[in-house]
Scaffold this motif. Structure first.
Motif, mmCIF file in Angstrom:
data_model
loop_
_atom_site.group_PDB
_atom_site.id
_atom_site.type_symbol
_atom_site.label_atom_id
_atom_site.label_comp_id
_atom_site.label_asym_id
_atom_site.label_seq_id
_atom_site.Cartn_x
_atom_site.Cartn_y
_atom_site.Cartn_z
ATOM 1 N N GLN A 126 0.828 -1.205 0.000
ATOM 2 C CA GLN A 126 0.000 0.000 0.000
ATOM 3 C C GLN A 126 0.861 1.253 0.000
ATOM 4 O OE1 GLN A 126 -0.299 -2.417 2.294
ATOM 5 N NE2 GLN A 126 -2.239 -3.387 1.769
ATOM 6 N N SER A 127 1.989 1.195 0.704
ATOM 7 C CA SER A 127 2.786 2.409 0.828
ATOM 8 C C SER A 127 4.202 2.116 0.368
ATOM 9 C CB SER A 127 2.792 2.866 2.291
ATOM 10 O OG SER A 127 3.334 1.847 3.081
ATOM 11 N N GLN A 128 4.773 3.029 -0.343
ATOM 12 C CA GLN A 128 6.164 2.901 -0.765
ATOM 13 C C GLN A 128 7.052 3.262 0.415
ATOM 14 O OE1 GLN A 128 7.135 1.793 -3.724
ATOM 15 N NE2 GLN A 128 5.070 1.628 -4.526
ATOM 16 N N PRO A 129 8.292 2.848 0.471
ATOM 17 C CA PRO A 129 8.923 1.924 -0.448
ATOM 18 C C PRO A 129 8.613 0.459 -0.128
ATOM 19 C CG PRO A 129 10.489 2.639 1.191
ATOM 20 C CD PRO A 129 9.212 3.365 1.500
ATOM 21 N N CYS A 130 8.881 -0.399 -1.095
ATOM 22 C CA CYS A 130 8.647 -1.837 -0.936
ATOM 23 C C CYS A 130 9.977 -2.500 -0.580
ATOM 24 C CB CYS A 130 8.111 -2.386 -2.253
ATOM 25 S SG CYS A 130 7.990 -4.162 -2.295
ATOM 26 N N HIS A 131 10.119 -2.903 0.688
ATOM 27 C CA HIS A 131 11.366 -3.532 1.120
ATOM 28 C C HIS A 131 11.306 -5.046 0.920
ATOM 29 C CE1 HIS A 131 12.473 0.285 2.786
ATOM 30 N NE2 HIS A 131 11.451 0.289 3.621
ATOM 31 N N PHE A 132 12.478 -5.670 0.976
ATOM 32 C CA PHE A 132 12.552 -7.125 0.852
ATOM 33 C C PHE A 132 13.492 -7.630 1.941
ATOM 34 C CE2 PHE A 132 13.688 -11.157 -1.144
ATOM 35 C CZ PHE A 132 12.457 -11.577 -1.605
ATOM 36 N N GLY A 133 12.900 -7.899 3.127
ATOM 37 C CA GLY A 133 13.721 -8.215 4.298
ATOM 38 C C GLY A 133 13.915 -9.691 4.527
ATOM 39 N N ASP A 134 12.824 -10.454 4.464
ATOM 40 C CA ASP A 134 12.923 -11.904 4.604
ATOM 41 C C ASP A 134 11.688 -12.509 3.978
ATOM 42 O OD1 ASP A 134 13.858 -14.384 5.198
ATOM 43 O OD2 ASP A 134 13.406 -14.306 7.323
ATOM 44 N N LEU A 135 11.700 -13.826 3.800
ATOM 45 C CA LEU A 135 10.558 -14.472 3.159
ATOM 46 C C LEU A 135 9.466 -14.809 4.161
ATOM 47 C CD1 LEU A 135 12.462 -16.886 0.732
ATOM 48 C CD2 LEU A 135 11.476 -14.655 0.230
ATOM 49 N N ASP A 136 9.777 -14.791 5.476
ATOM 50 C CA ASP A 136 8.773 -15.258 6.430
ATOM 51 C C ASP A 136 7.583 -14.313 6.542
ATOM 52 O OD1 ASP A 136 10.045 -13.305 7.862
ATOM 53 O OD2 ASP A 136 10.790 -14.620 9.444
ATOM 54 N N SER A 137 7.755 -13.071 6.057
ATOM 55 C CA SER A 137 6.635 -12.135 6.100
ATOM 56 C C SER A 137 5.965 -12.001 4.725
ATOM 57 C CB SER A 137 7.119 -10.773 6.587
ATOM 58 O OG SER A 137 8.228 -10.368 5.809
ATOM 59 N N LEU A 138 6.390 -12.817 3.777
ATOM 60 C CA LEU A 138 5.886 -12.715 2.404
ATOM 61 C C LEU A 138 4.885 -13.860 2.149
ATOM 62 C CD1 LEU A 138 6.637 -10.847 0.014
ATOM 63 C CD2 LEU A 138 8.273 -12.573 -0.705
ATOM 64 N N ALA B 50 11.244 -17.938 14.183
ATOM 65 C CA ALA B 50 10.169 -18.216 13.235
ATOM 66 C C ALA B 50 9.383 -19.422 13.716
ATOM 67 C CB ALA B 50 10.743 -18.491 11.840
ATOM 68 N N GLU B 51 8.089 -19.301 13.795
ATOM 69 C CA GLU B 51 7.234 -20.363 14.319
ATOM 70 C C GLU B 51 7.434 -21.709 13.608
ATOM 71 O OE1 GLU B 51 4.482 -21.864 12.797
ATOM 72 O OE2 GLU B 51 4.183 -23.089 14.582
ATOM 73 N N PRO B 52 7.535 -21.754 12.262
ATOM 74 C CA PRO B 52 7.607 -23.071 11.613
ATOM 75 C C PRO B 52 8.789 -23.913 12.069
ATOM 76 C CG PRO B 52 7.395 -21.316 9.969
ATOM 77 C CD PRO B 52 7.609 -20.661 11.301
ATOM 78 N N PHE B 53 9.811 -23.285 12.687
ATOM 79 C CA PHE B 53 10.997 -24.048 13.062
ATOM 80 C C PHE B 53 10.698 -25.114 14.112
ATOM 81 C CE2 PHE B 53 14.489 -20.808 11.735
ATOM 82 C CZ PHE B 53 14.046 -20.925 10.435
ATOM 83 N N SER B 54 9.592 -24.973 14.809
ATOM 84 C CA SER B 54 9.252 -25.996 15.813
ATOM 85 C C SER B 54 8.978 -27.347 15.145
ATOM 86 C CB SER B 54 8.047 -25.545 16.632
ATOM 87 O OG SER B 54 6.968 -25.316 15.751
ATOM 88 N N GLN B 55 8.762 -27.350 13.815
ATOM 89 C CA GLN B 55 8.466 -28.614 13.103
ATOM 90 C C GLN B 55 9.739 -29.356 12.661
ATOM 91 O OE1 GLN B 55 5.808 -27.669 9.791
ATOM 92 N NE2 GLN B 55 5.094 -25.918 10.970
ATOM 93 N N ILE B 56 10.899 -28.759 12.878
ATOM 94 C CA ILE B 56 12.148 -29.413 12.432
ATOM 95 C C ILE B 56 12.387 -30.696 13.226
ATOM 96 C CG2 ILE B 56 14.677 -29.188 12.364
ATOM 97 C CD1 ILE B 56 14.280 -26.153 12.011
ATOM 98 N N GLN B 57 12.807 -31.756 12.523
ATOM 99 C CA GLN B 57 13.273 -32.989 13.188
ATOM 100 C C GLN B 57 14.790 -32.859 13.330
ATOM 101 O OE1 GLN B 57 10.941 -35.547 13.778
ATOM 102 N NE2 GLN B 57 9.469 -34.067 12.950
ATOM 103 N N THR C 266 10.981 -21.389 4.955
ATOM 104 C CA THR C 266 10.101 -21.274 3.787
ATOM 105 C C THR C 266 9.610 -22.648 3.332
ATOM 106 O OG1 THR C 266 11.368 -19.330 3.150
ATOM 107 C CG2 THR C 266 9.901 -20.245 1.491
ATOM 108 N N LEU C 267 10.493 -23.638 3.307
ATOM 109 C CA LEU C 267 10.060 -24.969 2.861
ATOM 110 C C LEU C 267 9.059 -25.593 3.831
ATOM 111 C CD1 LEU C 267 13.351 -26.128 1.257
ATOM 112 C CD2 LEU C 267 11.118 -26.223 0.148
#
Ligand code: CP
Length: 332
Positions: A18-30, A220-227, A193-194
């Motif tokens: 919605q507002s510029q600028p468009c940053h690209f910091g990490d994939l977990d928020s994308l 990052a929350e998904p990391f709790s799923q790592i074996q 991401t995977l």
């Protein structure tokens, strides 16, 4: 490492359509849809480039600055080539010969780069969270080219495109990561991401290089799923993708790799014997640079199923997609 700061800052780096600028910091928020759109665009650039030797120069008259406060070969060069292929200028900020050596602050350095007319800036820094700091002080898009142990989102896009090329999908795959997960920004973006796409991840690493539960929750929350395992054979059994991680000696706080480099390599370096355990369609990845004989053997790095150079080649096209994305306010 400042994970508390990162967690709060991550919210600031959500793609701001919605507002510029468009940053690209990490994939977990994308959103996953945006990640897939970036991969499609990268594949489109790759096909056009393969066919014609050029692509439509959508970034004419733009100026991209690469501000790498930490060493790089493939990321910096691929950002430069990506900018040039899209018709933009690329200016390489040289830390060693810059006025930072005379004491200029990072804030003033970044503001100076913007005042000189940069359209967007790709930043690499040893401090986790640096791109979030840059985004706060700048009015132009900031792209994370690797921040400390935190994240390396454009590398992950390259790794994902390589996986898509091999399997045609990112879900339902068995991923094995081998090595220094704790200190690896490559692993953090890749694994997070995977897992979100619905693949499973097993990490084989020494206890000193794992992420503990508190760390996972903060990062990052998904990391709790790592074996987790300390057995490389167990991790790679039935794996579709084996990602060998670079041992990040420079980020080990004691200054020494525990349990010692030789002991580490004996147990965790990928060796030809491991390849025999892999399914015929399985691929081996490493984001580079490689510590030969420590992360993996030369024979494994050069084996037929090694995709290390494909990752580098795909890095160019995903960075073209990311530069177009941020310069066009989140559109492709
Ligand atoms: N994979 C990666 O970030 O490599 P460089 O440090 O050479 O950019």
């Amino acid at each position: 490492m400042r994970y508390e700061i990162q967690t709060a800052q991550t919210e600031d780096m959500v793609l701001q359509k919605q507002s510029q600028p468009c940053h690209f910091g990490d994939l977990d928020s994308l959103p996953l849809g945006d990640i897939l759109a970036l991969l499609r665009k990268a594949a489109e650039f790759r096909a056009q480039f393969g066919e014609n030797g050029f692509v439509e120069p959508t970034l004419n008259h733009k100026c991209i600055v690469g501000a790498f406060f930490e060493n790089s070969t493939r990321t910096r060069m691929s950002f430069e080539l990506a900018a040039k292929h899209l018709g933009a200028e690329f200016v390489n900020f040289q830390t060693a010969t810059s006025s930072t050596a005379k004491g200029e602050s990072l804030r003033n350095t970044l503001r100076t780069i913007q005042a000189l007319g940069a359209s967007a800036i790709a930043v690499r820094h040893s401090a986790a969270g640096f791109p979030y700091f840059a985004a706060r002080v700048l009015d132009i898009p900031v792209v994370n080219a690797g921040d400390g142990s935190h994240a390396h989102p454009t590398q992950t896009l390259a790794d994902l495109l390589t996986i898509q090329d091999a399997f045609g999908k990112l879900d339902g795959l068995k991923i094995a990561c081998i090595g220094d997960f704790l200190h690896s920004r490559v692993a953090h973006s890749f694994v997070g991401t995977l897992l979100r796409f619905g693949s499973s991840v097993t990490v084989a690493s020494p206890a000193t290089m794992r992420a503990n539960r508190k760390y996972c929750a903060e990062l990052a929350e998904p990391f709790s799923q790592i074996q987790w395992t300390n057995d490389v054979n167990e991790a790679i059994e039935e794996a579709d993708v084996v990602m060998a991680l670079r041992i990040q000696s420079e980020r080990h706080q004691s200054g020494r790799v525990e349990p010692g480099m030789a002991a580490y390599a004996r147990k965790f370096a990928l060796k030809p014997a491991h390849l025999k355990l892999l399914a015929p369609r399985a691929i081996v990845q490493h984001a580079g640079p490689i510590n030969e004989g420590i992360d993996l053997s030369v024979a494994v790095a050069r084996a037929e199923n090694s995709k290390i150079e494909a990752q580098v080649q795909n890095g160019l096209f995903v960075r073209m997609a990311v530069l177009q994305y941020v310069c066009q306010g989140g559109e492709l």
